[in-house]
Scaffold this active site. Structure first.
Site, PDB file in Angstrom:
ATOM      1  N   HIS A 292      21.790  -4.949  -8.779  1.00  0.00           N
ATOM      2  CA  HIS A 292      20.864  -4.656  -9.883  1.00  0.00           C
ATOM      3  C   HIS A 292      20.378  -5.947 -10.541  1.00  0.00           C
ATOM      4  O   HIS A 292      19.178  -6.146 -10.744  1.00  0.00           O
ATOM      5  CB  HIS A 292      21.573  -3.774 -10.911  1.00  0.00           C
ATOM      6  CG  HIS A 292      20.739  -3.409 -12.086  1.00  0.00           C
ATOM      7  ND1 HIS A 292      20.002  -2.249 -12.148  1.00  0.00           N
ATOM      8  CD2 HIS A 292      20.509  -4.058 -13.268  1.00  0.00           C
ATOM      9  CE1 HIS A 292      19.359  -2.186 -13.294  1.00  0.00           C
ATOM     10  NE2 HIS A 292      19.647  -3.277 -13.997  1.00  0.00           N
ATOM     11  N   GLU A 293      21.323  -6.822 -10.863  1.00  0.00           N
ATOM     12  CA  GLU A 293      20.967  -8.084 -11.517  1.00  0.00           C
ATOM     13  C   GLU A 293      20.166  -8.994 -10.593  1.00  0.00           C
ATOM     14  O   GLU A 293      19.314  -9.763 -11.051  1.00  0.00           O
ATOM     15  CB  GLU A 293      22.239  -8.799 -11.995  1.00  0.00           C
ATOM     16  CG  GLU A 293      23.016  -8.057 -13.066  1.00  0.00           C
ATOM     17  CD  GLU A 293      22.189  -7.802 -14.325  1.00  0.00           C
ATOM     18  OE1 GLU A 293      21.336  -8.643 -14.666  1.00  0.00           O
ATOM     19  OE2 GLU A 293      22.391  -6.753 -14.955  1.00  0.00           O
TER      20      GLU A 293
ATOM     21  N   HIS B 174      16.537  -8.325 -11.034  1.00  0.00           N
ATOM     22  CA  HIS B 174      15.970  -9.069 -12.158  1.00  0.00           C
ATOM     23  C   HIS B 174      15.778 -10.541 -11.788  1.00  0.00           C
ATOM     24  O   HIS B 174      14.748 -11.149 -12.108  1.00  0.00           O
ATOM     25  CB  HIS B 174      16.897  -8.977 -13.378  1.00  0.00           C
ATOM     26  CG  HIS B 174      17.078  -7.603 -13.914  1.00  0.00           C
ATOM     27  ND1 HIS B 174      16.037  -6.723 -14.090  1.00  0.00           N
ATOM     28  CD2 HIS B 174      18.193  -6.947 -14.342  1.00  0.00           C
ATOM     29  CE1 HIS B 174      16.492  -5.590 -14.610  1.00  0.00           C
ATOM     30  NE2 HIS B 174      17.800  -5.701 -14.757  1.00  0.00           N
TER      31      HIS B 174
END
Length: 348
Positions: free
Chosen positions: A22-23, A26
């Site tokens: 998920h990170e 980003h």
């Protein structure tokens, strides 16, 4: 349901992989858009190891519960003159960076499930085996025949075959349209009639055929997309029931609850089911993060849109306060779920 050491280890590894994925969404979006990434960390808490590469510090931290991607200016404490700060980016750029975390979780879920479905194989509407002495054998059904329709209803998957025979009430016969391929006729269709037998073990009527299993990447991708769609529908129904007050605390679990589920799957159903569960949780993580709640990506996107609509009448400080309050509320919820799940499984 109990928690084993192996279940805890597997759950922690899965959490780390899903959150890091998920990170990373980003991270890669920020890098491509020219936003300064200060730190990309695996784990939380005290720093164990770090390596500085350019402007970004890559870290390993002590608490293995995920990780984070720290961007310049994302907490409202940026240098106003730094045009590479997250806070100084246009609204579309901020939204793209924020949404890419959930996009990455969806991609991870699709990859995981595609690998699983390709490995175990996918069901088809083709006949795999015909049981000796079964109604299907008596009707002349052969392996590799494709079931086109049952009682006038088109068959698109093996689930349609099961549904059609399960709904049979024992009265009369059913008509099955088959497609067969031969060297003389090529592909041709023809009807057969049969009377299904009631199978005590299965608890339903059956024809006496099994599905043909195929290991096909395109079919596995299709099944993975269907699983993703089902998760979105289930989450929508859950949220609707939540707002209508039709759910209770037992419908929501935290880290301890997930560890218990992972442990149970590992003991009873094997690693492949645990990996499947990881794919489903990845979809779940993507959806939850898009909820319009402060501190979640969805809430931050909502604030970006509100600031755009109101021409920045909501300042950096107000946005930071809203996100801080949201974070505190999320922590309170996590602590509540931790105690609830712990006491639930102790009492069980």
């Amino acid at each position: 349901m109990s928690i084993s050491v192996i279940g805890v280890i597997i759950a922690i590894l899965f959490f780390c992989l899903l959150v890091i994925g998920h990170e990373f969404g980003h991270f890669i979006a920020a890098k491509r858009l020219g936003v300064k990434v200060l730190e990309f960390s695996m784990g939380m808490g005290p720093l164990l190891w770090h390596s500085q590469k350019g402007e970004t510090q890559y870290s390993l931290r002590a608490i293995p519960i995920g990780g984070f991607c720290k961007l310049e200016g994302e907490d409202g404490d940026e240098n106003k003159e730094d045009m590479r700060s997250f806070a100084n980016q246009p609204a579309w750029s901020k939204i793209l960076i924020l949404i890419m975390g959930s996009v990455m979780n969806v991609v991870m879920g699709l990859i995981i499930l595609t690998i699983i479905f390709t490995s175990i194989g996918s069901t088809t509407s083709y006949v795999g085996e015909v049981s000796d002495g079964s109604p299907a054998a008596a009707a002349g059904i052969l392996a590799d025949d494709r079931i086109v329709a049952i009682n006038g209803k088109e068959v698109l998957s093996w689930n349609d075959v099961i549904a059609s025979t399960s709904s049979y009430d024992g009265d009369g016969s059913i008509q099955v349209i088959l497609e067969r391929k031969s060297s003389e006729k090529g592909k041709y269709q023809f009807p057969v009639e049969l009377v299904p037998d009631y199978n005590e073990e299965a608890g339903r009527y059956i024809m006496g055929v099994t599905t043909k299993i195929v290991h096909s990447v395109p079919m596995s991708i299709k099944e993975s997309l269907a699983a993703c769609g089902s998760m979105f529908v289930s989450m929508k129904e859950f949220l609707v029931n939540l707002f209508k007050g039709r759910t209770n605390s037992e419908d929501v679990v935290g880290v301890v609850g997930i560890m218990a589920v992972v442990s149970e799957q590992a003991k009873t159903n094997g690693l492949i089911n645990v990996i499947y569960l990881m794919g489903i949780i990845s979809f779940n993580l993507a959806i939850v993060n898009m909820l319009p709640f402060p501190a979640l990506d969805g809430g931050r996107i909502l604030l970006v849109l509100l600031r755009k609509i109101t021409h920045d009448k909501i300042g950096d400080k107000a946005e930071a306060i809203v996100n801080a309050i949201g974070f505190i509320l999320l922590m309170i919820l996590m602590i509540f779920l931790l105690f609830k799940d712990t006491f639930t499984f102790i009492l069980k």
